[in-house]
Structure formats: structure tokens, C-alpha cells
Design a protein around this motif. Sequence first.
Motif, PDB file in Angstrom:
ATOM      1  N   SER A  21       0.826  -1.200   0.000  1.00 46.60           N
ATOM      2  CA  SER A  21       0.000   0.000   0.000  1.00 46.60           C
ATOM      3  C   SER A  21       0.863   1.253   0.000  1.00 46.60           C
ATOM      4  O   SER A  21       1.876   1.325   0.707  1.00 46.60           O
ATOM      5  CB  SER A  21      -0.903   0.032   1.235  1.00 46.60           C
ATOM      6  OG  SER A  21      -1.625   1.256   1.314  1.00 46.60           O
ATOM      7  N   LEU A  22       0.444   2.235  -0.789  1.00 48.23           N
ATOM      8  CA  LEU A  22       1.015   3.574  -0.691  1.00 48.23           C
ATOM      9  C   LEU A  22       0.404   4.227   0.539  1.00 48.23           C
ATOM     10  O   LEU A  22      -0.803   4.428   0.605  1.00 48.23           O
ATOM     11  CB  LEU A  22       0.687   4.385  -1.943  1.00 48.23           C
ATOM     12  CG  LEU A  22       1.004   5.885  -1.881  1.00 48.23           C
ATOM     13  CD1 LEU A  22       2.498   6.126  -1.702  1.00 48.23           C
ATOM     14  CD2 LEU A  22       0.495   6.582  -3.140  1.00 48.23           C
ATOM     15  N   LYS A  24      -0.412   7.056   2.008  1.00 48.86           N
ATOM     16  CA  LYS A  24      -0.589   8.488   1.751  1.00 48.86           C
ATOM     17  C   LYS A  24      -0.865   9.266   3.021  1.00 48.86           C
ATOM     18  O   LYS A  24      -0.832  10.506   3.023  1.00 48.86           O
ATOM     19  CB  LYS A  24      -1.717   8.705   0.739  1.00 48.86           C
ATOM     20  CG  LYS A  24      -3.074   8.195   1.184  1.00 48.86           C
ATOM     21  CD  LYS A  24      -4.103   8.357   0.092  1.00 48.86           C
ATOM     22  CE  LYS A  24      -5.492   7.915   0.547  1.00 48.86           C
ATOM     23  NZ  LYS A  24      -5.557   6.504   0.976  1.00 48.86           N
ATOM     24  N   SER A 114       8.242   8.769  -1.088  1.00 45.20           N
ATOM     25  CA  SER A 114       6.983   8.138  -0.687  1.00 45.20           C
ATOM     26  C   SER A 114       7.253   7.059   0.353  1.00 45.20           C
ATOM     27  O   SER A 114       8.388   6.590   0.510  1.00 45.20           O
ATOM     28  CB  SER A 114       6.285   7.502  -1.895  1.00 45.20           C
ATOM     29  OG  SER A 114       5.810   8.468  -2.791  1.00 45.20           O
ATOM     30  N   TYR A 116       5.735   3.253   1.460  1.00 51.31           N
ATOM     31  CA  TYR A 116       4.875   2.105   1.179  1.00 51.31           C
ATOM     32  C   TYR A 116       4.840   1.213   2.420  1.00 51.31           C
ATOM     33  O   TYR A 116       5.842   1.082   3.134  1.00 51.31           O
ATOM     34  CB  TYR A 116       5.406   1.287   0.006  1.00 51.31           C
ATOM     35  CG  TYR A 116       5.147   1.857  -1.373  1.00 51.31           C
ATOM     36  CD1 TYR A 116       4.944   3.223  -1.579  1.00 51.31           C
ATOM     37  CD2 TYR A 116       5.116   1.030  -2.486  1.00 51.31           C
ATOM     38  CE1 TYR A 116       4.716   3.736  -2.843  1.00 51.31           C
ATOM     39  CE2 TYR A 116       4.892   1.536  -3.766  1.00 51.31           C
ATOM     40  CZ  TYR A 116       4.696   2.892  -3.935  1.00 51.31           C
ATOM     41  OH  TYR A 116       4.464   3.404  -5.182  1.00 51.31           O
ATOM     42  N   SER A 161       7.255   3.259  -7.480  1.00 49.30           N
ATOM     43  CA  SER A 161       6.108   2.908  -8.334  1.00 49.30           C
ATOM     44  C   SER A 161       6.516   1.925  -9.423  1.00 49.30           C
ATOM     45  O   SER A 161       5.705   1.102  -9.861  1.00 49.30           O
ATOM     46  CB  SER A 161       5.499   4.169  -8.950  1.00 49.30           C
ATOM     47  OG  SER A 161       6.392   4.765  -9.877  1.00 49.30           O
ATOM     48  N   ASP A 169      -3.871   2.275  -2.695  1.00 44.59           N
ATOM     49  CA  ASP A 169      -3.728   3.454  -1.840  1.00 44.59           C
ATOM     50  C   ASP A 169      -4.706   3.384  -0.666  1.00 44.59           C
ATOM     51  O   ASP A 169      -4.898   4.355   0.054  1.00 44.59           O
ATOM     52  CB  ASP A 169      -3.904   4.751  -2.632  1.00 44.59           C
ATOM     53  CG  ASP A 169      -5.283   4.888  -3.243  1.00 44.59           C
ATOM     54  OD1 ASP A 169      -6.117   3.979  -3.065  1.00 44.59           O
ATOM     55  OD2 ASP A 169      -5.543   5.915  -3.889  1.00 44.59           O
TER      56      ASP A 169
END
Length: 302
Positions: A21-22, A24, A114, A116, A161, A169
Motif C-alpha cells: 500500500s502507498l 498516503k 513516498s 509504502y 512505483s 492506496d
Amino acid sequence: MENHISGSWTLDKYEVKPFVSLLKEFSILEVKGEDAEVFLHGQFTNHIKNLGESFRLAAYCQPQGRILALMRVVKYNDAYLLILPTDLVAGFVKRLSMFILRSKVTIREAQELSVYGLIDPDIAPPEIDHAVLTDGYLICRVIDWNNKARVMVVGDAQTLSERFTGVTDDAALWFKSEIESGTPWVFEKTKEAFIPQWINLDKIGGLVFDKGCYPGQEIISRVQHIGSTPRRMIVLKSNDSVTVLANTDIFQANQAVGNIVMSVNSSAETVVLAEVSLKSMEGGTCQINGVSFSMSTLPYSI
């Protein structure tokens, strides 16, 4: 309401295959400069000096010992990366920057990076609470869940990515794994709601007592020297599906006994990470929004 603001997630699927999962909900701050190590070491509840390959949990507190932000700290090349909830970033940077003064330190939001979250990853993880740099990104191990390894991967957004497939997400399963492993996060809604011992930071490596001064240390140390804290963090579960927001009161016999840290609900159950009084734990059950919850065990002793 956005998940990272409410501290509440709705889980539609329980599959782990592996899960990627990202996250966010999190942002990354880059802190660097000649004085960065000494500066950060004097601000947080954990050691920052000689961090090495540690993936270290730490809290930033106000003078009364209440947590303003909870984060993971890791070295990345010549910088320190602070991973913390997005909704705390602006206020955290503003407050921390006030204390830089003449120190040679810079703080910026690393928007090119990012985070993850991986459960049962297809990569070899390091030891728990450690990080390794692989192919330009960091693989950071956290406590296992349901006998499955978990890692937070930190790196350039484009690189990640391309490296990972099947990314979602929707981080609900990741936060369910955090809740059931007894790993808290503080969001805007719970800022200044807890002192470190109330959410078990002394039990999971986020609070130490062998370092120098930091904001709130006197209060936090006083609680420790008393010999016990009147409040602790536990897991609560219900077979009902209930939307429970962070900073919601918990009741027992019509008396408020605690506060919600985080929650995840699905069609089959609701799982909550809660900070409650020790006395209330003797009862075994409590109520949230009129629904009965049972107390569940954590994977570590409190």
C-alpha cells in the motif's frame, strides 16, 4: 472525512497476498546539516545520536509531556528522515524550526519521497526496528503481525512505483496490522492527548530514560519514577461494524475511562487501539458509541 485526519479506516478486504500500500497518510521530512544529529537528539524521547541502521520510533512532546507528534526516524545518505502523519507536518515544522536558532540545520518536506507499507513482503527484511538501503530505497522493518513480516519502504516516488506492483492506496489493512500489533500513531485529532507511557512507548522502544534533556522530560520521568502509570494502551474489539473516530471517549458503567487512538472497521468487526485507565481493564469490556467492546491482548506485556 479523510482517513489520515480522522484516525479511522474502513476495511473491505482482509487479503494478504502480499499486501502493498502507498501510505498516503504519511509525509517525510528531511533534516540535515552539520548540527542535525545533536539538534534532533535534544528534541525527541529516543536516541538520535549514533542512529546507524536503526528505524527508530520517537515522540516530540510539549513541556507538559503531551505528545505533539510521533514519528519514525531513519538515516538516508547524509540526512535524517522523519516519517509522520501528514496532518501534523505544518505545525511540527513550524514549532521545531523555532528551536534551530544558530544551529546549522535545515528542515524540508521531501515531497519526492513516498512511504509504502508491505505485509508478508517479497523482499528480504532486516531485523525488526532496523533499515537497509537497497537499490536506492530503504527497507524498514517493524514488528510482525499474524506471523507475517511487515516493512515500510521509503524512497523516490517514481522508483518505488516502478519497483512494486499491485499497489493500493487503501491503507486500512496496514493500520489494522498496526493496531493489532500495538503500534500507535498520533494524528491532529489526538495531538496533546497522551503522554508516552499512556500509549506504551516505553514498552515498544519509543521512549528511553538514559539520554539528556528534551521537551517534557521532567514530567515523563516523574511518571516513570512513581513506578507505574495510571493509564495504558490496549486493543478493543467488537463484532459490530462501528465508525469510531480518534479522540472519542470510551465508557464503562457510564463513566469515561479512556480515549481512542486509532480504529479500523469492516462489515465483520471493529478493532480499536485505545488508551484507558488501568482500573477499567479489570472489567474486561467497555462501550464506545453505545456499542460493547471486549479487551484483547497485545503481543507484548504492559
